[in-house]
Write a protein that holds these residues in place. Sequence first.
Motif, mmCIF file in Angstrom:
data_model
loop_
_atom_site.group_PDB
_atom_site.id
_atom_site.type_symbol
_atom_site.label_atom_id
_atom_site.label_comp_id
_atom_site.label_asym_id
_atom_site.label_seq_id
_atom_site.Cartn_x
_atom_site.Cartn_y
_atom_site.Cartn_z
ATOM 1 N N LEU A 121 -5.048 2.746 5.356
ATOM 2 C CA LEU A 121 -4.957 1.689 4.345
ATOM 3 C C LEU A 121 -6.095 0.685 4.519
ATOM 4 C CD1 LEU A 121 -1.106 1.014 4.331
ATOM 5 C CD2 LEU A 121 -2.450 2.103 2.529
ATOM 6 N N ALA A 122 -6.376 0.295 5.767
ATOM 7 C CA ALA A 122 -7.475 -0.637 6.025
ATOM 8 C C ALA A 122 -8.815 -0.002 5.693
ATOM 9 C CB ALA A 122 -7.442 -1.088 7.489
ATOM 10 N N TRP A 123 -8.957 1.298 5.977
ATOM 11 C CA TRP A 123 -10.205 1.998 5.690
ATOM 12 C C TRP A 123 -10.507 2.038 4.193
ATOM 13 C CZ3 TRP A 123 -11.056 6.504 2.885
ATOM 14 C CH2 TRP A 123 -12.346 7.027 2.964
ATOM 15 N N THR A 124 -9.464 2.116 3.365
ATOM 16 C CA THR A 124 -9.681 2.157 1.920
ATOM 17 C C THR A 124 -10.221 0.838 1.386
ATOM 18 O OG1 THR A 124 -7.430 1.424 1.367
ATOM 19 C CG2 THR A 124 -7.784 3.803 1.597
ATOM 20 N N GLY A 125 -10.043 -0.240 2.167
ATOM 21 C CA GLY A 125 -10.510 -1.545 1.724
ATOM 22 C C GLY A 125 -9.391 -2.496 1.368
ATOM 23 N N ASP A 126 -8.145 -2.073 1.608
ATOM 24 C CA ASP A 126 -7.005 -2.927 1.284
ATOM 25 C C ASP A 126 -6.463 -3.572 2.566
ATOM 26 O OD1 ASP A 126 -4.914 -4.126 -0.210
ATOM 27 O OD2 ASP A 126 -4.815 -2.366 -1.517
ATOM 28 N N ASP A 127 -5.524 -4.488 2.385
ATOM 29 C CA ASP A 127 -4.938 -5.229 3.504
ATOM 30 C C ASP A 127 -3.567 -4.649 3.814
ATOM 31 O OD1 ASP A 127 -3.911 -6.982 5.322
ATOM 32 O OD2 ASP A 127 -3.804 -8.696 3.959
ATOM 33 N N PRO A 128 -3.402 -3.934 4.926
ATOM 34 C CA PRO A 128 -2.099 -3.335 5.234
ATOM 35 C C PRO A 128 -1.016 -4.357 5.521
ATOM 36 C CG PRO A 128 -3.642 -3.041 7.060
ATOM 37 C CD PRO A 128 -4.428 -3.602 5.923
ATOM 38 N N LEU A 164 2.088 -3.641 0.776
ATOM 39 C CA LEU A 164 1.770 -2.542 1.688
ATOM 40 C C LEU A 164 2.460 -2.658 3.044
ATOM 41 C CD1 LEU A 164 -2.092 -2.116 1.099
ATOM 42 C CD2 LEU A 164 -0.215 -0.775 0.124
ATOM 43 N N ALA A 165 3.194 -3.741 3.262
ATOM 44 C CA ALA A 165 3.767 -3.990 4.586
ATOM 45 C C ALA A 165 4.643 -2.838 5.067
ATOM 46 C CB ALA A 165 4.556 -5.297 4.578
ATOM 47 N N ASP A 166 5.431 -2.261 4.176
ATOM 48 C CA ASP A 166 6.318 -1.168 4.554
ATOM 49 C C ASP A 166 5.790 0.210 4.160
ATOM 50 O OD1 ASP A 166 8.267 -2.806 5.726
ATOM 51 O OD2 ASP A 166 9.215 -3.207 3.789
ATOM 52 N N THR A 167 4.560 0.249 3.626
ATOM 53 C CA THR A 167 4.000 1.528 3.183
ATOM 54 C C THR A 167 3.874 2.548 4.319
ATOM 55 O OG1 THR A 167 2.862 0.558 1.288
ATOM 56 C CG2 THR A 167 1.962 2.609 2.166
ATOM 57 N N PRO A 168 3.425 2.170 5.524
ATOM 58 C CA PRO A 168 3.351 3.167 6.596
ATOM 59 C C PRO A 168 4.691 3.858 6.866
ATOM 60 C CG PRO A 168 2.073 1.247 7.201
ATOM 61 C CD PRO A 168 2.826 0.883 5.947
ATOM 62 N N LYS A 169 5.782 3.108 6.865
ATOM 63 C CA LYS A 169 7.093 3.714 7.086
ATOM 64 C C LYS A 169 7.453 4.654 5.943
ATOM 65 C CE LYS A 169 9.033 -0.079 9.823
ATOM 66 N NZ LYS A 169 10.108 -1.115 9.912
ATOM 67 N N ARG A 170 7.166 4.216 4.714
ATOM 68 C CA ARG A 170 7.499 5.043 3.554
ATOM 69 C C ARG A 170 6.678 6.335 3.551
ATOM 70 N NH1 ARG A 170 6.711 -0.041 0.657
ATOM 71 N NH2 ARG A 170 8.715 -1.088 0.327
ATOM 72 N N VAL A 171 5.398 6.225 3.885
ATOM 73 C CA VAL A 171 4.533 7.403 3.885
ATOM 74 C C VAL A 171 4.997 8.410 4.936
ATOM 75 C CG1 VAL A 171 2.200 8.235 4.390
ATOM 76 C CG2 VAL A 171 2.525 6.232 2.936
#
Length: 211
Positions: A36-43, A48-55
Motif C-alpha cells: 500500500l505504501a509502495w503504491t503511493g498511498d498512506d496505509p 486503508l487502516a484495516d485493508t491489510p487484514k481484509r486482504v
Amino acid sequence: MDAVLKPVAKPLERKTPDQLHRPSREEAEAAVRTILAWTGDDPDREGLADTPKRVVKALSQLYSGYYEDPAEHLERTFEDVGGYRDIVVVRGIPFHSHCEHHMLPFIGEAHIAYYPAEGVVGLSKLARVVDIYAKRLQTQENLTAQIASVIDDTLAPRGLAVMLEAEHQCMTMRGVQKPGVSTITTQFTGVFQDDPAEQAKFMTLVRGKGF
C-alpha cells in the motif's frame, strides 16, 4: 489389435505447503501495508487502516485450494447405475483462478466428460476438483493438466476429456489490454485421445448441440 493408450501428461511436481515455510498472518498483513505504501498511498489513513487484514482474509479464501486434496473427493463412486457405460458430461462449471505470473484473475468455465470404467462419481465432486485446483496460483495449461491427471488417476475411466475456457485479466487489464479474448485448453485420455470422433462428440455436447 487393441490400440495402445497413451498416459495423460502429468503436471510438474511442486512443493507442498508442508514443505514450505509459511509466514504468519501478521507478516502477511505487514507485507500488504508495504505494498500500500509502495503504491503511493498512506496505509494509516482511515480507509486503508484495516485493508491489510481484509486482504489477507480474502487471500486465505482465494488460495484455499493449497490445503485440500482433490483426490479425496473422487474416492467414493457409485456402481449401481443400471449398467450405464456411456459418456458422462458436466459442462459449464464456473471457476475463477489467479495467474501465477501477475496474480491477476482469470475467469471462465470448465467442461469435463468421461466414460465410466467401474462406476460413476458424484457430479458435484468434479466441480469440487475444479475449484480446489483453481484456488491456487496457476497457469490455465497447468490447471487443465492437474484436473485431468487427478480424475484419470483416481477414477481410471476408459476415456477423459477436459476443456477450460477463460478470460485472463493479465491480458485485459494490463499489457496488450484486449478484453473479450478467451483462451481454450484441452486434455484428452483414453478413447478421447485416440478417436477424433469422440473428441468431436465431446465438443458438440459442450457447445449445447447434443441435446
